[in-house]
Design a protein around this motif. Structure first.
Motif, PDB file in Angstrom:
ATOM      1  N   LYS A   1      12.709   1.275   5.955  1.00 55.99           N
ATOM      2  CA  LYS A   1      12.069   2.539   5.571  1.00 55.99           C
ATOM      3  C   LYS A   1      10.634   2.639   6.063  1.00 55.99           C
ATOM      4  N   GLY A   2      10.159   1.571   6.728  1.00 57.91           N
ATOM      5  CA  GLY A   2       8.802   1.599   7.257  1.00 57.91           C
ATOM      6  C   GLY A   2       7.733   1.182   6.280  1.00 57.91           C
ATOM      7  N   THR A   3       8.118   0.665   5.118  1.00 59.90           N
ATOM      8  CA  THR A   3       7.149   0.221   4.116  1.00 59.90           C
ATOM      9  C   THR A   3       7.168  -1.298   3.999  1.00 59.90           C
ATOM     10  N   VAL A   4       6.041  -1.862   3.607  1.00 59.86           N
ATOM     11  CA  VAL A   4       5.941  -3.315   3.425  1.00 59.86           C
ATOM     12  C   VAL A   4       6.348  -3.649   1.992  1.00 59.86           C
ATOM     13  N   ARG A   5       7.134  -4.670   1.849  1.00 62.33           N
ATOM     14  CA  ARG A   5       7.633  -5.064   0.524  1.00 62.33           C
ATOM     15  C   ARG A   5       6.498  -5.602  -0.333  1.00 62.33           C
ATOM     16  N   THR A   6       6.581  -5.352  -1.614  1.00 58.60           N
ATOM     17  CA  THR A   6       5.570  -5.872  -2.526  1.00 58.60           C
ATOM     18  C   THR A   6       5.825  -7.344  -2.805  1.00 58.60           C
ATOM     19  N   ALA A   7       4.805  -8.021  -3.267  1.00 51.15           N
ATOM     20  CA  ALA A   7       4.940  -9.440  -3.615  1.00 51.15           C
ATOM     21  C   ALA A   7       5.985  -9.623  -4.710  1.00 51.15           C
ATOM     22  N   LYS A   8       6.031  -8.703  -5.650  1.00 49.11           N
ATOM     23  CA  LYS A   8       7.001  -8.796  -6.731  1.00 49.11           C
ATOM     24  C   LYS A   8       8.423  -8.693  -6.193  1.00 49.11           C
ATOM     25  N   THR A   9       8.662  -7.766  -5.269  1.00 51.76           N
ATOM     26  CA  THR A   9      10.000  -7.616  -4.684  1.00 51.76           C
ATOM     27  C   THR A   9      10.406  -8.867  -3.929  1.00 51.76           C
ATOM     28  N   VAL A  10       9.489  -9.411  -3.140  1.00 45.59           N
ATOM     29  CA  VAL A  10       9.796 -10.614  -2.363  1.00 45.59           C
ATOM     30  C   VAL A  10      10.102 -11.790  -3.288  1.00 45.59           C
ATOM     31  N   GLY A  11       9.278 -11.966  -4.321  1.00 47.03           N
ATOM     32  CA  GLY A  11       9.461 -13.105  -5.215  1.00 47.03           C
ATOM     33  C   GLY A  11      10.654 -12.981  -6.131  1.00 47.03           C
TER      34      GLY A  11
ATOM     35  N   GLN B   1       6.650 -15.022   4.520  1.00 48.27           N
ATOM     36  CA  GLN B   1       5.578 -14.345   5.245  1.00 48.27           C
ATOM     37  C   GLN B   1       6.108 -13.139   6.018  1.00 48.27           C
ATOM     38  N   HIS B   2       7.298 -13.299   6.579  1.00 50.11           N
ATOM     39  CA  HIS B   2       7.925 -12.185   7.304  1.00 50.11           C
ATOM     40  C   HIS B   2       8.170 -11.002   6.367  1.00 50.11           C
ATOM     41  N   LEU B   3       8.700 -11.271   5.190  1.00 51.96           N
ATOM     42  CA  LEU B   3       9.009 -10.210   4.235  1.00 51.96           C
ATOM     43  C   LEU B   3       7.746  -9.507   3.751  1.00 51.96           C
ATOM     44  N   LEU B   4       6.658 -10.256   3.632  1.00 49.14           N
ATOM     45  CA  LEU B   4       5.418  -9.687   3.112  1.00 49.14           C
ATOM     46  C   LEU B   4       4.637  -8.892   4.155  1.00 49.14           C
ATOM     47  N   THR B   5       4.925  -9.118   5.433  1.00 49.31           N
ATOM     48  CA  THR B   5       4.104  -8.495   6.479  1.00 49.31           C
ATOM     49  C   THR B   5       4.857  -7.513   7.376  1.00 49.31           C
ATOM     50  N   VAL B   6       6.161  -7.721   7.554  1.00 50.46           N
ATOM     51  CA  VAL B   6       6.919  -6.855   8.464  1.00 50.46           C
ATOM     52  C   VAL B   6       7.544  -5.712   7.669  1.00 50.46           C
ATOM     53  N   PRO B   7       7.322  -4.457   8.062  1.00 47.25           N
ATOM     54  CA  PRO B   7       7.896  -3.320   7.326  1.00 47.25           C
ATOM     55  C   PRO B   7       9.421  -3.363   7.306  1.00 47.25           C
ATOM     56  N   ASN B   8       9.993  -2.825   6.245  1.00 43.99           N
ATOM     57  CA  ASN B   8      11.442  -2.776   6.130  1.00 43.99           C
ATOM     58  C   ASN B   8      11.985  -1.570   6.899  1.00 43.99           C
TER      59      ASN B   8
END
Length: 537
Positions: free
Chosen positions: A284-294, A275-282
């Motif tokens: 670079k200031g962008t939110v990770r995609t579901a594909k990247t997280v998975g 949940q942290h990876l999907l909601t908190v920006p990295n």
């Protein structure tokens, strides 16, 4: 090696001085698993050695304090305590085994009988001094070598054992017995006598019991998650870039949960991280995609934990059932480069490169897109080609794509024919003027691990260049692979041969059999019509 009097960590050997310090058991992981640190000071002068030793003492203490400040339960906090007597015996036996192992490599058999008798006399004198020091009626002092060895063991294991404690005398006695045992075994080896144990406490059975207790402690103790991944990487040997990326993700999870004990990881920890990876920006200031997280973050974690279960380090994998559910992304266009996009890129390869561009980068711009266009191979694979990889096989000009040249996904060398249009343009002629890597200069490598390949940098440069040409909405490098598949269908290439050319795995067990010769790949590649750049505009 003999300790210098009044200097705790200074030792002399064959006229030279060394810094030598025992590593406490709770900190050995930070010292590469070593039990001791030895550093040659390259001097025989004690005054000079004392100054040189200051640096190594500071480095040792800094490393030790860093380990003991960490929150990771794997790096156990120092807890000074009085050891049990069975722990004392186990520690002394371990040190004795190390001493005998060093003796087998450090001491040489005497050259003649006279030298042998002299060495035996020295060992006998040592034995008598040790025995006399332990004889209370003799009222002799305990040998300094025995006291130093005891002090080193106390420091090594982080014990609290003052000289006034009754078990300190027990430690001294057992250290002395181990020293006698070492002397007796060395003397027996010189005399050619059978190696026998005079004290049952140093028997093979006792060492086996020590090993069993250590294994039991390891099974009950913490298990490093990062250590599990490192062990997996040593066994599986994935591509260096994969190791670098996956280890970074595993370390990110460790930082998130605040410890490195795989046994303590809960299902809820993994879900919270997801949940942290999907909601908190990295960064670079962008939110990770579901594909990247998975496929990147969770995949790395699952790999490490799965290896732990498969190797009896863990009972279960708490990340196994964690999934990332996301809506299907909108597919607004094909993943393949279009005809016009391909022609735009290939036409740009013929334009003069900027003056500031290196000769190798300019050569890469000129030829790598063409190689990808006619083979559908990965840009990274083409970028790592060497001059010797362009060769004539059975009368056919081809490129040898091999893991010897760098990273390759399936670690399987394949020989793929060159399209006649490439030869017509002069690719083979240009390569014949060069040696070694074609598209980068190895002497300019800035260091780092195998995951920082120069060929990867070449691919990144080409991707940026293609973007500048106005090619958007499609992967600038990977689009060639999809395009090759499009053309293979359009011009009816044999699917098995097309997969081989591109480096895809065979689809059936039967396709694994037999070789695909360069002439066979040429017959299929020739089905692809040459690109006609004049059709643009």
């Amino acid at each position: 090696m003999e300790r210098v009097k009044d200097h705790r960590y200074l030792y002399r050997r064959e006229g030279f001085l060394y810094f030598r310090r025992g590593v406490p058991q709770d900190a050995r992981a930070a010292f590469g698993g070593r039990h001791e640190v030895w550093v040659a000071l390259e001097t025989g002068d004690v005054r000079e050695a004392r100054h040189l030793m200051v640096k190594h003492l500071a480095e040792f203490d800094n490393c030790l304090s860093t380990v003991r400040r960490t929150k990771s339960p794997v790096a156990v906090q120092k807890q000074s305590r009085v050891p049990l007597r069975i722990e004392i015996e186990e520690a002394v036996r371990e040190v004795l085994a190390e001493r005998l192992a060093r003796a087998r490599t450090d001491y040489f058999m005497p050259e003649d009988r006279a030298a042998g008798r002299e060495l035996v006399a020295i060992l006998t004198h040592q034995e008598s001094m040790i025995a006399r020091g332990l004889d209370l009626e003799a009222n002799a002092e305990v040998p300094l070598a025995t006291e130093w060895a005891a002090a080193a063991i106390i420091e090594r294991y982080g014990w609290e054992l003052p000289t006034s404690h009754p078990d300190y005398w027990f430690l001294l006695q057992f250290v002395a017995q181990s020293q006698k045992e070492a002397v007796q075994q060395q003397r027996a080896a010189i005399n050619g006598s059978p190696l026998q144990t005079s004290d049952d406490r140093f028997s093979r059975e006792q060492y086996q019991s020590d090993q069993e207790r250590r294994r039991a402690r390891e099974n009950n103790g913490p298990v490093s998650l990062i250590g599990l991944f490192d062990d997996y990487a040593k066994e599986r040997k994935p591509a260096p870039a994969t190791v670098k990326a996956y280890r970074r993700q595993v370390a990110a999870f460790v930082a998130f949960i605040g410890h490195d004990d795989a046994k303590q990881i809960q299902f809820a920890d993994v879900v919270a991280w997801k949940q942290h990876l999907l909601t908190v920006p990295n960064a670079k200031g962008t939110v990770r995609t579901a594909k990247t997280v998975g496929e990147t973050y969770l995949s790395a974690l699952k790999t490490a934990l799965k290896w732990g279960v498969e190797n009896a380090k863990l009972k279960s994998n708490p990340a196994e059932q964690v999934r990332v559910r996301a809506p299907r992304p909108l597919k607004l266009r094909s993943k393949s480069l279009s005809d016009s996009e391909a022609l735009t890129i290939l036409r740009a390869t013929l334009t003069a490169p900027p003056a500031r561009l290196s000769a190798e980068r300019a050569f890469a711009r000129r030829w790598v897109p063409w190689l990808c266009a006619y083979t559908g191979r990965r840009v990274d694979e083409m970028a790592q080609l060497r001059a010797e990889d362009v060769q004539k096989r059975d009368g056919v000009w081809a490129v040898r794509i091999t893991p010897e040249a760098g990273g390759q996904k399936n670690n399987e060398a394949r020989i793929v024919a060159l399209h006649p249009h490439l030869i017509e343009q002069g690719f083979v002629s240009e390569v014949s003027k060069r040696t070694g890597s074609l598209f980068y200069d190895p002497s300019r490598h800035r260091g780092g691990g195998d995951g920082n390949r120069q060929s990867k940098k070449v691919g990144q440069h080409l991707a940026e260049w293609v973007r500048d040409l106005g090619i958007v909405g499609v992967a600038p490098n990977h689009g060639w692979r999809h395009r090759f598949k499009t053309l293979a269908k359009r011009h009816r290439l044999d699917p098995t041969i097309a997969d081989y050319i591109q480096g895809h795995a065979p689809r059936t067990e039967g396709e694994h059999y037999g070789d695909i010769e360069p002439s066979v790949t040429l017959a299929e590649i020739e089905r692809l019509p040459a690109y006609k750049l004049s059709t643009i505009g």
